[in-house]
Design an enzyme around this catalytic site. Structure first.
Site, short mmCIF file in Angstrom:
data_model
loop_
_atom_site.label_atom_id
_atom_site.label_comp_id
_atom_site.label_asym_id
_atom_site.label_seq_id
_atom_site.Cartn_x
_atom_site.Cartn_y
_atom_site.Cartn_z
N HIS A 152 0.84 -1.20 0.00
CA HIS A 152 0.00 0.00 0.00
C HIS A 152 0.88 1.25 0.00
CE1 HIS A 152 -2.93 2.91 1.84
NE2 HIS A 152 -3.71 2.31 0.96
N SER A 201 -6.03 -1.27 -6.30
CA SER A 201 -6.20 -1.81 -4.96
C SER A 201 -7.08 -3.04 -5.04
CB SER A 201 -6.80 -0.76 -4.02
OG SER A 201 -8.10 -0.40 -4.42
N ASP A 223 -6.90 14.73 -5.86
CA ASP A 223 -6.67 13.33 -5.53
C ASP A 223 -8.02 12.71 -5.15
OD1 ASP A 223 -5.87 10.88 -4.56
OD2 ASP A 223 -4.54 11.66 -3.01
N MET A 224 -8.41 11.66 -5.83
CA MET A 224 -9.71 11.05 -5.54
C MET A 224 -9.68 9.54 -5.71
SD MET A 224 -12.00 11.72 -8.98
CE MET A 224 -12.89 10.15 -8.88
N LYS A 282 -19.70 6.01 -14.51
CA LYS A 282 -18.49 6.79 -14.81
C LYS A 282 -17.34 6.37 -13.90
CE LYS A 282 -21.20 10.73 -16.45
NZ LYS A 282 -21.54 12.16 -16.28
#
Length: 343
Positions: free
Chosen positions: A122, A146, A180-181, A230
Protein backbone atom coordinates in the site's frame (compact mmCIF):
# COMPACT_ATOMS: atom_id res chain seq x y z
CA UNK A 1 -17.30 12.93 17.13
CA UNK A 2 -17.20 14.94 20.38
CA UNK A 3 -14.09 16.90 21.34
CA UNK A 4 -13.36 14.65 24.33
CA UNK A 5 -12.77 11.77 21.91
CA UNK A 6 -10.09 13.70 19.99
CA UNK A 7 -6.48 14.56 20.72
CA UNK A 8 -4.81 17.46 18.89
CA UNK A 9 -1.21 16.66 18.00
CA UNK A 10 1.49 18.96 16.57
CA UNK A 11 2.62 17.76 13.14
CA UNK A 12 6.26 16.97 13.95
CA UNK A 13 5.25 15.15 17.12
CA UNK A 14 2.79 13.07 15.10
CA UNK A 15 5.42 12.27 12.48
CA UNK A 16 7.81 11.12 15.17
CA UNK A 17 5.13 8.90 16.71
CA UNK A 18 4.62 7.32 13.28
CA UNK A 19 8.35 6.67 12.85
CA UNK A 20 8.72 5.20 16.32
CA UNK A 21 5.82 2.78 15.86
CA UNK A 22 6.95 1.68 12.40
CA UNK A 23 10.56 1.08 13.46
CA UNK A 24 9.40 -0.73 16.59
CA UNK A 25 7.42 -3.03 14.32
CA UNK A 26 10.64 -3.73 12.41
CA UNK A 27 10.54 -1.40 9.40
CA UNK A 28 14.01 -0.05 8.47
CA UNK A 29 14.41 3.67 9.13
CA UNK A 30 14.70 4.69 5.46
CA UNK A 31 11.26 3.17 4.74
CA UNK A 32 9.74 4.27 8.05
CA UNK A 33 10.66 7.91 7.41
CA UNK A 34 8.98 8.03 4.01
CA UNK A 35 5.91 6.13 5.23
CA UNK A 36 5.60 8.64 8.08
CA UNK A 37 5.85 11.51 5.58
CA UNK A 38 2.94 10.06 3.58
CA UNK A 39 0.79 9.45 6.66
CA UNK A 40 1.43 12.98 7.91
CA UNK A 41 0.67 14.38 4.44
CA UNK A 42 -2.76 12.77 4.69
CA UNK A 43 -3.64 13.57 8.30
CA UNK A 44 -2.60 17.22 8.13
CA UNK A 45 -4.88 17.75 5.13
CA UNK A 46 -7.86 16.11 6.75
CA UNK A 47 -7.50 12.93 4.67
CA UNK A 48 -7.67 10.87 7.85
CA UNK A 49 -8.53 7.74 5.88
CA UNK A 50 -4.85 7.47 4.88
CA UNK A 51 -3.15 8.74 8.03
CA UNK A 52 -2.93 7.49 11.59
CA UNK A 53 -5.96 5.23 11.17
CA UNK A 54 -3.75 2.95 9.04
CA UNK A 55 -0.91 2.61 11.55
CA UNK A 56 -2.02 -0.54 13.35
CA UNK A 57 -2.61 -2.24 10.01
CA UNK A 58 0.88 -1.32 8.76
CA UNK A 59 2.51 -2.43 12.01
CA UNK A 60 0.72 -5.78 12.01
CA UNK A 61 1.59 -6.45 8.36
CA UNK A 62 5.25 -5.63 9.06
CA UNK A 63 5.32 -7.95 12.07
CA UNK A 64 3.67 -10.76 10.08
CA UNK A 65 6.23 -10.33 7.26
CA UNK A 66 3.65 -9.28 4.69
CA UNK A 67 6.08 -6.50 3.74
CA UNK A 68 9.55 -7.31 2.42
CA UNK A 69 12.04 -5.66 4.80
CA UNK A 70 15.11 -6.48 2.67
CA UNK A 71 13.98 -5.72 -0.89
CA UNK A 72 16.11 -5.65 -4.02
CA UNK A 73 14.80 -2.52 -5.71
CA UNK A 74 15.47 -2.00 -9.41
CA UNK A 75 14.67 0.69 -11.98
CA UNK A 76 14.83 -0.39 -15.62
CA UNK A 77 14.64 2.24 -18.37
CA UNK A 78 12.74 0.65 -21.24
CA UNK A 79 12.77 3.56 -23.70
CA UNK A 80 13.72 7.26 -23.95
CA UNK A 81 10.75 8.27 -21.80
CA UNK A 82 9.65 5.01 -20.17
CA UNK A 83 10.68 2.63 -17.45
CA UNK A 84 9.60 0.20 -14.77
CA UNK A 85 10.47 0.20 -11.10
CA UNK A 86 10.45 -3.16 -9.31
CA UNK A 87 9.51 -2.71 -5.66
CA UNK A 88 10.05 -6.28 -4.48
CA UNK A 89 6.96 -5.99 -2.26
CA UNK A 90 8.33 -3.56 0.26
CA UNK A 91 6.30 -0.59 1.53
CA UNK A 92 4.73 1.23 -1.40
CA UNK A 93 5.31 4.70 0.07
CA UNK A 94 9.08 4.55 -0.46
CA UNK A 95 9.04 2.77 -3.82
CA UNK A 96 6.37 5.01 -5.36
CA UNK A 97 8.38 8.06 -4.25
CA UNK A 98 11.60 6.73 -5.80
CA UNK A 99 9.77 5.72 -8.99
CA UNK A 100 8.33 9.23 -9.29
CA UNK A 101 11.86 10.64 -9.07
CA UNK A 102 12.76 8.52 -12.10
CA UNK A 103 9.67 9.69 -13.99
CA UNK A 104 10.53 13.33 -13.24
CA UNK A 105 14.08 12.82 -14.49
CA UNK A 106 12.81 11.31 -17.75
CA UNK A 107 10.34 14.17 -18.25
CA UNK A 108 12.97 16.82 -17.65
CA UNK A 109 15.16 15.28 -20.33
CA UNK A 110 12.60 14.10 -22.87
CA UNK A 111 9.36 15.97 -22.22
CA UNK A 112 7.46 13.00 -20.83
CA UNK A 113 8.29 10.38 -18.22
CA UNK A 114 6.16 7.29 -17.77
CA UNK A 115 7.10 4.78 -15.10
CA UNK A 116 5.21 1.66 -14.09
CA UNK A 117 5.72 0.56 -10.50
CA UNK A 118 5.58 -3.20 -10.01
CA UNK A 119 4.97 -5.29 -6.90
CA UNK A 120 4.60 -2.94 -3.95
CA UNK A 121 2.56 -2.70 -0.78
CA UNK A 122 0.00 0.00 0.00
CA UNK A 123 1.38 3.43 -0.98
CA UNK A 124 -0.91 5.80 0.97
CA UNK A 125 -2.45 9.00 -0.39
CA UNK A 126 -1.16 9.08 -3.96
CA UNK A 127 -1.60 12.84 -4.28
CA UNK A 128 1.77 13.04 -2.53
CA UNK A 129 3.53 11.68 -5.61
CA UNK A 130 1.72 13.92 -8.08
CA UNK A 131 2.60 16.91 -5.89
CA UNK A 132 6.20 15.67 -5.78
CA UNK A 133 6.41 16.20 -9.55
CA UNK A 134 4.60 19.54 -9.43
CA UNK A 135 7.21 20.88 -6.99
CA UNK A 136 9.71 20.20 -9.82
CA UNK A 137 7.64 22.25 -12.29
CA UNK A 138 6.03 19.21 -13.89
CA UNK A 139 2.43 18.24 -14.55
CA UNK A 140 1.70 14.77 -13.21
CA UNK A 141 -0.92 12.05 -13.22
CA UNK A 142 -0.58 8.98 -11.03
CA UNK A 143 -2.92 6.03 -10.56
CA UNK A 144 -2.77 2.83 -8.54
CA UNK A 145 -4.79 -0.33 -8.15
CA UNK A 146 -6.20 -1.81 -4.96
CA UNK A 147 -7.97 -4.97 -3.92
CA UNK A 148 -11.56 -5.78 -4.96
CA UNK A 149 -13.94 -3.95 -2.66
CA UNK A 150 -16.23 -2.11 -5.08
CA UNK A 151 -19.39 -3.46 -6.68
CA UNK A 152 -19.47 -2.83 -10.45
CA UNK A 153 -22.31 -0.61 -11.64
CA UNK A 154 -25.42 -2.77 -11.63
CA UNK A 155 -23.80 -5.56 -9.57
CA UNK A 156 -23.90 -6.79 -5.98
CA UNK A 157 -20.44 -8.37 -5.52
CA UNK A 158 -17.08 -6.53 -5.54
CA UNK A 159 -14.70 -6.78 -8.50
CA UNK A 160 -12.41 -3.71 -8.82
CA UNK A 161 -10.66 -1.77 -6.09
CA UNK A 162 -11.06 1.86 -5.05
CA UNK A 163 -8.33 2.54 -7.66
CA UNK A 164 -7.43 6.19 -6.93
CA UNK A 165 -6.24 8.84 -9.37
CA UNK A 166 -4.27 12.00 -8.59
CA UNK A 167 -3.36 15.01 -10.73
CA UNK A 168 -1.06 17.94 -9.95
CA UNK A 169 0.16 21.05 -11.76
CA UNK A 170 2.77 23.61 -10.68
CA UNK A 171 2.03 27.19 -9.71
CA UNK A 172 4.20 30.25 -9.99
CA UNK A 173 3.52 31.03 -6.33
CA UNK A 174 1.79 29.00 -3.67
CA UNK A 175 1.27 25.29 -3.38
CA UNK A 176 0.74 23.25 -6.57
CA UNK A 177 -2.78 22.49 -7.72
CA UNK A 178 -3.52 19.00 -6.47
CA UNK A 179 -6.56 16.81 -7.06
CA UNK A 180 -6.67 13.33 -5.53
CA UNK A 181 -9.71 11.05 -5.54
CA UNK A 182 -10.77 7.46 -5.17
CA UNK A 183 -12.99 6.18 -7.95
CA UNK A 184 -15.50 5.24 -5.27
CA UNK A 185 -17.87 7.64 -3.55
CA UNK A 186 -15.49 7.38 -0.59
CA UNK A 187 -12.25 5.48 0.07
CA UNK A 188 -12.26 2.39 2.30
CA UNK A 189 -10.22 4.37 4.80
CA UNK A 190 -13.27 6.61 5.29
CA UNK A 191 -15.12 3.53 6.52
CA UNK A 192 -12.26 2.80 8.93
CA UNK A 193 -12.29 6.43 10.07
CA UNK A 194 -16.06 6.25 10.71
CA UNK A 195 -15.56 3.06 12.72
CA UNK A 196 -12.79 4.62 14.81
CA UNK A 197 -15.06 7.59 15.58
CA UNK A 198 -18.24 5.49 16.04
CA UNK A 199 -20.04 7.49 13.36
CA UNK A 200 -22.61 6.39 10.79
CA UNK A 201 -21.98 6.87 7.07
CA UNK A 202 -24.22 8.19 4.26
CA UNK A 203 -26.19 5.45 2.51
CA UNK A 204 -24.62 6.45 -0.81
CA UNK A 205 -21.16 5.21 0.22
CA UNK A 206 -21.45 1.46 0.50
CA UNK A 207 -23.54 -1.71 0.55
CA UNK A 208 -23.94 -4.66 2.90
CA UNK A 209 -23.53 -8.38 2.10
CA UNK A 210 -26.87 -8.38 0.27
CA UNK A 211 -25.81 -5.49 -1.95
CA UNK A 212 -28.16 -3.10 -0.16
CA UNK A 213 -27.15 0.44 0.90
CA UNK A 214 -26.08 0.71 4.54
CA UNK A 215 -25.31 3.55 6.97
CA UNK A 216 -23.56 1.22 9.45
CA UNK A 217 -19.79 1.20 8.80
CA UNK A 218 -19.51 -2.19 10.53
CA UNK A 219 -21.94 -3.77 8.04
CA UNK A 220 -20.11 -2.53 4.93
CA UNK A 221 -19.32 -5.37 2.53
CA UNK A 222 -18.40 -3.31 -0.55
CA UNK A 223 -18.15 0.29 -1.71
CA UNK A 224 -20.00 2.06 -4.54
CA UNK A 225 -18.34 3.66 -7.59
CA UNK A 226 -18.51 7.44 -7.82
CA UNK A 227 -21.10 8.68 -10.34
CA UNK A 228 -22.23 5.13 -11.10
CA UNK A 229 -21.03 3.93 -14.52
CA UNK A 230 -18.49 6.79 -14.81
CA UNK A 231 -16.59 5.80 -11.70
CA UNK A 232 -16.88 2.17 -12.75
CA UNK A 233 -15.23 3.00 -16.08
CA UNK A 234 -12.44 4.96 -14.41
CA UNK A 235 -11.59 2.14 -12.02
CA UNK A 236 -11.39 -0.28 -14.95
CA UNK A 237 -9.04 2.09 -16.81
CA UNK A 238 -6.79 2.44 -13.75
CA UNK A 239 -6.72 -1.31 -13.15
CA UNK A 240 -5.54 -1.83 -16.73
CA UNK A 241 -2.80 0.82 -16.48
CA UNK A 242 -1.52 -0.13 -13.03
CA UNK A 243 -2.17 -3.86 -13.26
CA UNK A 244 -2.54 -5.66 -16.58
CA UNK A 245 -0.13 -3.35 -18.44
CA UNK A 246 2.56 -4.25 -15.89
CA UNK A 247 1.83 -7.98 -15.90
CA UNK A 248 0.28 -7.86 -12.42
CA UNK A 249 -2.92 -9.38 -11.00
CA UNK A 250 -6.09 -7.54 -12.07
CA UNK A 251 -9.64 -6.98 -10.84
CA UNK A 252 -10.81 -9.64 -8.41
CA UNK A 253 -7.40 -11.34 -8.57
CA UNK A 254 -5.65 -8.49 -6.72
CA UNK A 255 -4.65 -9.62 -3.22
CA UNK A 256 -6.75 -8.56 -0.25
CA UNK A 257 -5.44 -5.79 1.95
CA UNK A 258 -6.74 -7.34 5.16
CA UNK A 259 -7.30 -11.07 4.52
CA UNK A 260 -3.80 -12.51 5.05
CA UNK A 261 -1.30 -10.00 6.38
CA UNK A 262 1.60 -12.44 5.99
CA UNK A 263 1.30 -12.41 2.18
CA UNK A 264 2.84 -9.85 -0.19
CA UNK A 265 0.40 -7.51 -1.97
CA UNK A 266 2.00 -7.34 -5.47
CA UNK A 267 0.26 -4.04 -6.25
CA UNK A 268 0.93 -1.76 -9.22
CA UNK A 269 1.12 1.99 -9.69
CA UNK A 270 1.56 4.13 -12.80
CA UNK A 271 3.20 7.58 -12.98
CA UNK A 272 2.86 9.92 -15.97
CA UNK A 273 4.90 13.14 -15.80
CA UNK A 274 4.77 15.95 -18.39
CA UNK A 275 7.28 18.77 -18.80
CA UNK A 276 5.34 21.94 -19.80
CA UNK A 277 8.42 23.40 -21.49
CA UNK A 278 8.15 20.76 -24.25
CA UNK A 279 4.59 21.70 -25.18
CA UNK A 280 4.49 25.49 -25.27
CA UNK A 281 5.59 28.62 -23.47
CA UNK A 282 6.24 27.55 -19.88
CA UNK A 283 5.69 31.04 -18.46
CA UNK A 284 2.41 31.42 -20.32
CA UNK A 285 1.33 28.08 -18.89
CA UNK A 286 2.06 29.24 -15.34
CA UNK A 287 0.33 32.56 -15.98
CA UNK A 288 -2.79 30.75 -17.16
CA UNK A 289 -2.84 28.58 -14.03
CA UNK A 290 -2.72 31.75 -11.93
CA UNK A 291 -5.44 33.38 -14.02
CA UNK A 292 -7.65 30.29 -13.76
CA UNK A 293 -7.35 30.21 -9.96
CA UNK A 294 -8.11 33.93 -9.69
CA UNK A 295 -11.14 33.63 -11.96
CA UNK A 296 -12.51 30.68 -9.98
CA UNK A 297 -12.09 32.62 -6.74
CA UNK A 298 -13.92 35.59 -8.28
CA UNK A 299 -17.08 33.61 -9.09
CA UNK A 300 -19.99 34.45 -6.78
CA UNK A 301 -20.48 31.53 -4.38
CA UNK A 302 -23.74 29.60 -4.31
CA UNK A 303 -25.98 29.77 -1.27
CA UNK A 304 -24.36 28.01 1.67
CA UNK A 305 -20.81 28.44 0.35
CA UNK A 306 -18.31 31.08 1.43
CA UNK A 307 -16.37 31.05 -1.87
CA UNK A 308 -15.49 28.97 -4.91
CA UNK A 309 -12.37 26.86 -4.38
CA UNK A 310 -10.34 25.14 -7.06
CA UNK A 311 -10.45 21.31 -6.79
CA UNK A 312 -8.27 20.15 -3.90
CA UNK A 313 -7.92 23.61 -2.35
CA UNK A 314 -10.01 22.75 0.70
CA UNK A 315 -7.28 20.35 1.83
CA UNK A 316 -4.77 23.20 1.86
CA UNK A 317 -7.09 25.31 4.01
CA UNK A 318 -7.43 22.37 6.41
CA UNK A 319 -3.65 22.09 6.57
CA UNK A 320 -3.37 25.77 7.51
CA UNK A 321 -6.01 25.39 10.22
CA UNK A 322 -4.38 22.29 11.68
CA UNK A 323 -1.01 24.07 11.75
CA UNK A 324 -2.53 26.33 14.40
CA UNK A 325 -4.81 23.92 16.28
CA UNK A 326 -2.88 20.67 15.92
CA UNK A 327 -4.00 17.61 13.95
CA UNK A 328 -7.10 15.91 15.41
CA UNK A 329 -6.58 12.21 16.07
CA UNK A 330 -9.11 9.81 17.58
CA UNK A 331 -8.13 9.35 21.23
CA UNK A 332 -8.08 5.56 20.86
CA UNK A 333 -5.60 5.84 17.97
CA UNK A 334 -3.45 8.36 19.84
CA UNK A 335 -3.29 6.07 22.87
CA UNK A 336 -2.19 3.25 20.57
CA UNK A 337 0.51 5.45 19.03
CA UNK A 338 2.05 6.34 22.39
CA UNK A 339 1.79 2.78 23.75
CA UNK A 340 4.26 -0.10 23.43
CA UNK A 341 1.60 -2.13 21.64
CA UNK A 342 2.31 -3.17 18.05
CA UNK A 343 -0.99 -4.84 17.12
Amino acid sequence: MDEESLVYVEREQLRQLFIEKLTKAGLPAIYANKTADLMLFADERGIHSHGSVRMQYYAERIMKQGINLSPELKFTQTGPSTGTYFGDNTVGHYVAYEAMKEAISLAKSNGIGVVGVREIGHSGAIGYYAQQAAYEGMVALTVCQSDPMVVPFGGTKPYFGTNPIAFAAPRQSGEPLLFDMATTVQAWGKILDARSKHKSIPETWAVDEQGQPTTDPYKVSALLPVAGPKGYGLMMMIDILAGSLLGLPFGKHVSSMYEDLSQYRRLGQFHIVINPAFFGDEQQFLNQITEMVNELHAIDPAQGFDQVYYPGEIQETVKQRYAESGIPIARSIYEYLISDEIY
